[in-house]
Design an enzyme around this catalytic site. Structure first.
Site, mmCIF file in Angstrom:
data_model
loop_
_atom_site.group_PDB
_atom_site.id
_atom_site.type_symbol
_atom_site.label_atom_id
_atom_site.label_comp_id
_atom_site.label_asym_id
_atom_site.label_seq_id
_atom_site.Cartn_x
_atom_site.Cartn_y
_atom_site.Cartn_z
ATOM 1 N N SER A 9 0.637 -1.156 0.186
ATOM 2 C CA SER A 9 -0.097 0.057 -0.099
ATOM 3 C C SER A 9 0.968 1.500 -0.442
ATOM 4 O O SER A 9 1.950 1.636 0.430
ATOM 5 C CB SER A 9 -1.424 -0.350 1.668
ATOM 6 O OG SER A 9 -1.156 0.968 1.430
ATOM 7 N N HIS A 63 -1.397 -1.258 -4.808
ATOM 8 C CA HIS A 63 -2.498 -0.571 -3.609
ATOM 9 C C HIS A 63 -2.844 0.546 -4.015
ATOM 10 O O HIS A 63 -1.743 1.119 -3.011
ATOM 11 C CB HIS A 63 -2.275 -1.508 -2.228
ATOM 12 C CG HIS A 63 -3.987 -1.974 -1.524
ATOM 13 N ND1 HIS A 63 -5.077 -1.917 -1.794
ATOM 14 C CD2 HIS A 63 -4.625 -0.573 -0.589
ATOM 15 C CE1 HIS A 63 -6.532 -1.526 -1.340
ATOM 16 N NE2 HIS A 63 -6.154 -1.316 -0.682
ATOM 17 N N ASP A 81 -4.583 3.493 -1.958
ATOM 18 C CA ASP A 81 -6.146 4.144 -1.123
ATOM 19 C C ASP A 81 -6.533 5.276 -1.302
ATOM 20 O O ASP A 81 -5.579 5.879 -1.319
ATOM 21 C CB ASP A 81 -5.502 3.800 0.351
ATOM 22 C CG ASP A 81 -5.310 1.788 0.548
ATOM 23 O OD1 ASP A 81 -6.747 1.707 0.889
ATOM 24 O OD2 ASP A 81 -4.225 2.295 1.102
ATOM 25 N N MET A 127 -8.772 8.059 -0.722
ATOM 26 C CA MET A 127 -9.532 8.727 0.353
ATOM 27 C C MET A 127 -9.651 10.171 -0.104
ATOM 28 O O MET A 127 -9.420 11.256 -0.013
ATOM 29 C CB MET A 127 -8.724 8.867 1.985
ATOM 30 C CG MET A 127 -8.283 7.049 2.627
ATOM 31 S SD MET A 127 -7.612 7.607 4.186
ATOM 32 C CE MET A 127 -6.663 5.957 4.246
ATOM 33 N N MET A 134 -11.956 4.865 -0.648
ATOM 34 C CA MET A 134 -13.063 4.449 0.302
ATOM 35 C C MET A 134 -13.597 6.613 0.745
ATOM 36 O O MET A 134 -12.844 7.427 0.620
ATOM 37 C CB MET A 134 -11.522 4.722 1.553
ATOM 38 C CG MET A 134 -11.087 3.365 1.276
ATOM 39 S SD MET A 134 -10.394 3.422 3.247
ATOM 40 C CE MET A 134 -8.792 3.506 1.666
ATOM 41 N N MET A 189 -11.630 -5.059 5.316
ATOM 42 C CA MET A 189 -10.643 -4.629 6.121
ATOM 43 C C MET A 189 -11.307 -4.540 7.278
ATOM 44 O O MET A 189 -12.039 -5.627 8.342
ATOM 45 C CB MET A 189 -11.435 -3.021 6.023
ATOM 46 C CG MET A 189 -11.462 -2.816 4.727
ATOM 47 S SD MET A 189 -10.754 -1.949 4.236
ATOM 48 C CE MET A 189 -9.681 -0.633 5.183
ATOM 49 N N GLY A 193 -3.046 4.738 8.114
ATOM 50 C CA GLY A 193 -2.360 4.069 7.969
ATOM 51 C C GLY A 193 -1.786 3.486 9.247
ATOM 52 O O GLY A 193 -2.160 4.132 10.547
ATOM 53 N N ASP A 231 -6.589 -5.527 4.745
ATOM 54 C CA ASP A 231 -5.939 -4.602 4.378
ATOM 55 C C ASP A 231 -6.251 -4.115 5.766
ATOM 56 O O ASP A 231 -7.767 -3.267 6.176
ATOM 57 C CB ASP A 231 -6.476 -3.692 2.925
ATOM 58 C CG ASP A 231 -5.745 -2.789 3.476
ATOM 59 O OD1 ASP A 231 -5.371 -2.519 4.033
ATOM 60 O OD2 ASP A 231 -7.016 -1.584 2.711
ATOM 61 N N GLY A 240 1.172 -1.900 4.728
ATOM 62 C CA GLY A 240 1.944 -0.724 4.074
ATOM 63 C C GLY A 240 2.918 -0.617 5.059
ATOM 64 O O GLY A 240 4.222 0.072 3.968
ATOM 65 N N SER A 241 2.454 -0.225 5.992
ATOM 66 C CA SER A 241 3.748 -0.179 6.569
ATOM 67 C C SER A 241 5.119 -1.303 6.788
ATOM 68 O O SER A 241 5.839 -1.042 6.638
ATOM 69 C CB SER A 241 3.483 0.258 8.276
ATOM 70 O OG SER A 241 2.714 1.539 8.333
#
Length: 216
Positions: free
Chosen positions: A8, A33, A35, A37, A68, A137, A144, A175, A197-198
């Site tokens: 992500s 990925h 995201d 928002m 999102m 989710m 994140g 996710d 992600g992280s």
């Protein structure tokens, strides 16, 4: 089902995003990925069509665009035009979910439906015969770096069981808060597309990607 890693970019360094995508690509991550928002459906605002368009030349990997946003139908064509290979919409954000899924498929890309942690799986059963992927989710969407919500494992199992019981074939994506520590749990529950992600972008990206892929 093939197991897929979808880093992500929400956790990437946007100053060197193209370079970080290249590292993910060369390390073997199959998806990117993305995201999106809007500050309405979720509290945060991230990025939209211009960013996706600008990074598309850096990789030929599958662009997994996760909307999102409120009323996503307004922008489906725009996201396809800038390079989305798949569009995920939230059941909670669509007035007419069935029609939205149909429209995404007519645009020639894969269609996926996402549900938030507190949304029951029963609410999307009527579209599971049409989608290419279900996103469960595993944190509340919008930020994140959140911690994994353990009860979502039951929802992953429900989505996997429904596919098996009804002879359906769709990917199951997770996710939110996916780390080295809980990767095996979500795989065992039935997920096959892993968003992280992280745990990908913090530290050595190539080593992190390889770690995930070796255990998938």
């Amino acid at each position: 089902m093939m197991r897929i890693l979808a880093p992500s970019i929400l956790s990437a360094d946007f100053g060197i995003l193209g370079e970080q995508l290249r590292i993910c690509d060369e390390a073997g991550a199959q998806y990117v990925h993305i995201d999106v928002m809007d500050g309405m459906f979720v509290p945060s605002i991230t990025y939209g069509m211009p960013v996706i368009s600008s990074i598309r030349p850096y990789t030929n990997r599958f662009f997994d665009v996760h909307l999102m946003i409120a009323d996503p139908d307004r922008y489906l064509e725009d996201f396809v035009k800038v390079g989305a290979d798949s569009i995920t919409v939230h059941a909670e954000a669509c007035k007419h979910l069935d029609a939205t899924i149909e429209r995404i498929k007519r645009l020639g890309v894969k269609a996926a439906v996402a549900i938030n942690p507190a949304t029951p799986v029963d609410s999307i059963l009527h579209v599971l015969g049409k989608v290419d992927m279900v996103l469960v989710m595993t944190v509340n969407p919008g930020f994140g770096g959140q911690s994994f919500i353990t009860y979502t494992l039951d929802k992953i199992r429900q989505v996997a069981k429904y596919a098996a019981d009804n002879n359906l074939s769709y990917d199951i994506q997770v996710d939110g808060g996916i780390t080295r520590d809980n990767l095996q749990e979500v795989l065992d529950a039935g997920a096959n597309v892993i968003v992280s992600g992280s745990s990908v972008f913090k530290g050595d990206i190539a080593d992190n990607v390889k770690y995930f892929l070796e255990r998938m």
